[in-house]
Design a protein around this motif. Structure first.
Motif, PDB file in Angstrom:
ATOM      1  N   TYR A   1       0.686  -0.653   0.005  1.00 36.17           N
ATOM      2  CA  TYR A   1       0.083   0.024   0.157  1.00 36.17           C
ATOM      3  C   TYR A   1       0.833   1.552   0.022  1.00 36.17           C
ATOM      4  N   THR A   2       0.409   2.387  -0.422  1.00 31.94           N
ATOM      5  CA  THR A   2       1.673   3.532  -0.681  1.00 31.94           C
ATOM      6  C   THR A   2       0.945   4.203   0.985  1.00 31.94           C
ATOM      7  N   ASP A   3       2.110   4.764   1.752  1.00 32.84           N
ATOM      8  CA  ASP A   3       2.507   5.267   2.497  1.00 32.84           C
ATOM      9  C   ASP A   3       1.249   6.843   2.382  1.00 32.84           C
ATOM     10  N   GLY A   4       0.294   7.140   3.396  1.00 33.28           N
ATOM     11  CA  GLY A   4      -0.283   8.192   3.180  1.00 33.28           C
ATOM     12  C   GLY A   4      -1.931   7.165   3.399  1.00 33.28           C
ATOM     13  N   THR A   5      -1.909   6.233   3.150  1.00 38.90           N
ATOM     14  CA  THR A   5      -2.990   5.809   2.283  1.00 38.90           C
ATOM     15  C   THR A   5      -4.227   5.489   3.415  1.00 38.90           C
ATOM     16  N   ASN A   6      -5.113   6.121   3.613  1.00 43.05           N
ATOM     17  CA  ASN A   6      -6.799   6.527   4.363  1.00 43.05           C
ATOM     18  C   ASN A   6      -7.717   5.596   4.512  1.00 43.05           C
TER      19      ASN A   6
END
Length: 426
Positions: A222-227
């Motif tokens: 997953y991408t860092d900063g996913t919410n």
């Protein structure tokens, strides 16, 4: 570690966290009638994404500067010692810049660097290029050694840079010893991000855990900063993952863990790394932080002392709390150990101002430190000493602070006392 897994780790070992700015500071202490002086540079992340690692460094530097107040006796001479500390801002470009400043502007005789590849690797590279000795710690040694261009089975390309730290094999041994303390189905749901650490762990630790009989359930990077982690949580629930493991940046774990609780995912073991190393990160989670499993590379109960300050681990931790009002921080140990090792190397070198001689001395140095024995020349590869990381758990405390980290296994250092057995998260 299998060669293929190690090579995969190396391909992903790299850098990339950005941060905020803070100027470094310098303090020259000590008297030397003959005018002899040693200048030591110290590079760590005091601000930015990995600032938690640098939180106790000011306290450690104060202790060391006091220890050097009357100079350092080396080879019959008394040397004044100046320590110039710099903030990498958790940024690799900044780390390289401040290290070059130490070399070119401050004329350092030795550089010490700590905490994460984003800080340690650029500092080491700058020193290697300039022919200045550098000793570093607290970055997985595979990322430091292979990630900087060394090749498995070949001679070391490094002549001036030396490192002591845990590696992926220590993580694997810790998990394989800790997790059986709670009965589970051995299915591990993993949240390994699409960044240098996450991708490296996916391709190295994952296969090792599989060899130990664990089934890895990986919903993908997953991408860092996913919410929004709804899909990952649904996968873990559907596959009944009774163990959870992650290596995220702290804000991402907080978001994920809150959503996991809301959506009813509560594994029997919740093993976190990279975040959750420090009490403040776990306390910020509130009740959701209680019983999280983690790792530590130093704690006040470790049976070692600093050769520079003569403080035991307990005294170091207690002193930090008394001076700052904060709970002990595991970075106290390795930051102090850098100076223990540095002084041992300087004392063992006939001329401590001889950079090549100091580097050569370090290559076979054997000494004690705040984190235990450190001995180069014994493997796992040249320039590296593999040091322990042990497993434990954050539990509720009735003491001064709301949480306490208890050590639950000591497979990588049997001298470290075990305080408790791992209990289920849920």
């Amino acid at each position: 570690m299998p060669a293929a897994s190690r090579r995969a780790f190396l391909r992903q070992a790299g850098a990339g966290l950005a941060g905020l700015a803070l100027a470094g500071c310098s303090s020259g202490l000590g008297n030397s009638p003959g005018g002899d002086k040693l200048t030591i540079g110290f590079v760590s992340p005091r601000t930015g994404s990995t600032a938690g690692f640098g939180e106790p460094d000011g306290y450690v530097l104060d202790l060391v500067r006091k220890a050097f107040a009357n100079g350092l006796q080396l080879g019959g001479k008394n040397y004044a010692v100046e320590i110039v500390d710099k903030d990498s801002q958790s940024n690799p470009q900044r780390s390289a810049q401040v290290t070059n400043d130490l070399i070119n502007s401050n004329g350092v005789d030795l550089v010490l660097a700590t905490s994460t590849p984003e800080t340690v690797n650029p500092a080491s590279d700058a020193c290697e290029a300039a022919g200045v000795p550098c000793i570093s710690t607290n970055t997985p040694w595979e990322a430091w050694y292979f990630g900087r261009g060394a090749k498995e089975g070949q001679s070391s390309p490094f002549k001036f840079t030396y490192h002591f730290s845990f590696g992926v094999e220590q993580f694997h041994k810790t998990y394989a010893t800790l997790w059986p303390q709670v009965p589970t189905n051995k299915k591990v749901g993993v949240m390994w991000p699409n960044d240098a650490d996450g991708n490296a762990i996916r391709q190295s630790l994952g296969p090792l855990l599989t060899q130990s009989g664990y089934t890895i359930v990986d919903p993908g990077a997953y991408t860092d900063g996913t919410n929004d982690y709804t899909s990952q949580i649904a996968r873990f629930k559907a596959e009944n993952c009774e163990i959870f493991n992650t290596f995220p940046i702290p804000p991402d774990f907080a978001t994920f863990w809150q959503q996991a609780a809301q959506q009813g995912y509560k594994p029997k073991i919740a093993q976190i790394a990279k975040t959750g190393l420090f009490a403040s990160q776990v306390e910020a989670l509130g009740p959701l932080g209680i019983n999280l499993a983690g790792g530590t590379y130093w704690a006040p109960t470790w049976p070692y002392k600093s050769s520079v300050t003569n403080l035991t681990a307990q005294q170091l931790g207690d002193g930090y709390t008394a001076a700052t009002g904060k709970q002990w921080n595991q970075q106290l140990g390795p930051s102090m150990a850098l100076f223990d090792v540095a002084v041992a190397a300087l004392k063992a070198t006939p001329n401590p101002k001889d950079k090549a001689g100091l580097a050569k001395t370090t290559s076979t140095l054997k000494t004690d430190s705040s984190i235990g024995p450190v001995a180069w020349g014994t493997g796992p590869v040249p320039n590296v000493v593999a040091t322990p990381i042990v497993g434990g758990q954050w539990i509720s405390s009735a003491g001064r602070f709301p949480l306490e980290f208890v050590i639950c296994e000591n497979s990588t250092d049997p001298n470290v006392p075990v305080a408790a057995k791992l209990i289920p998260y849920s």
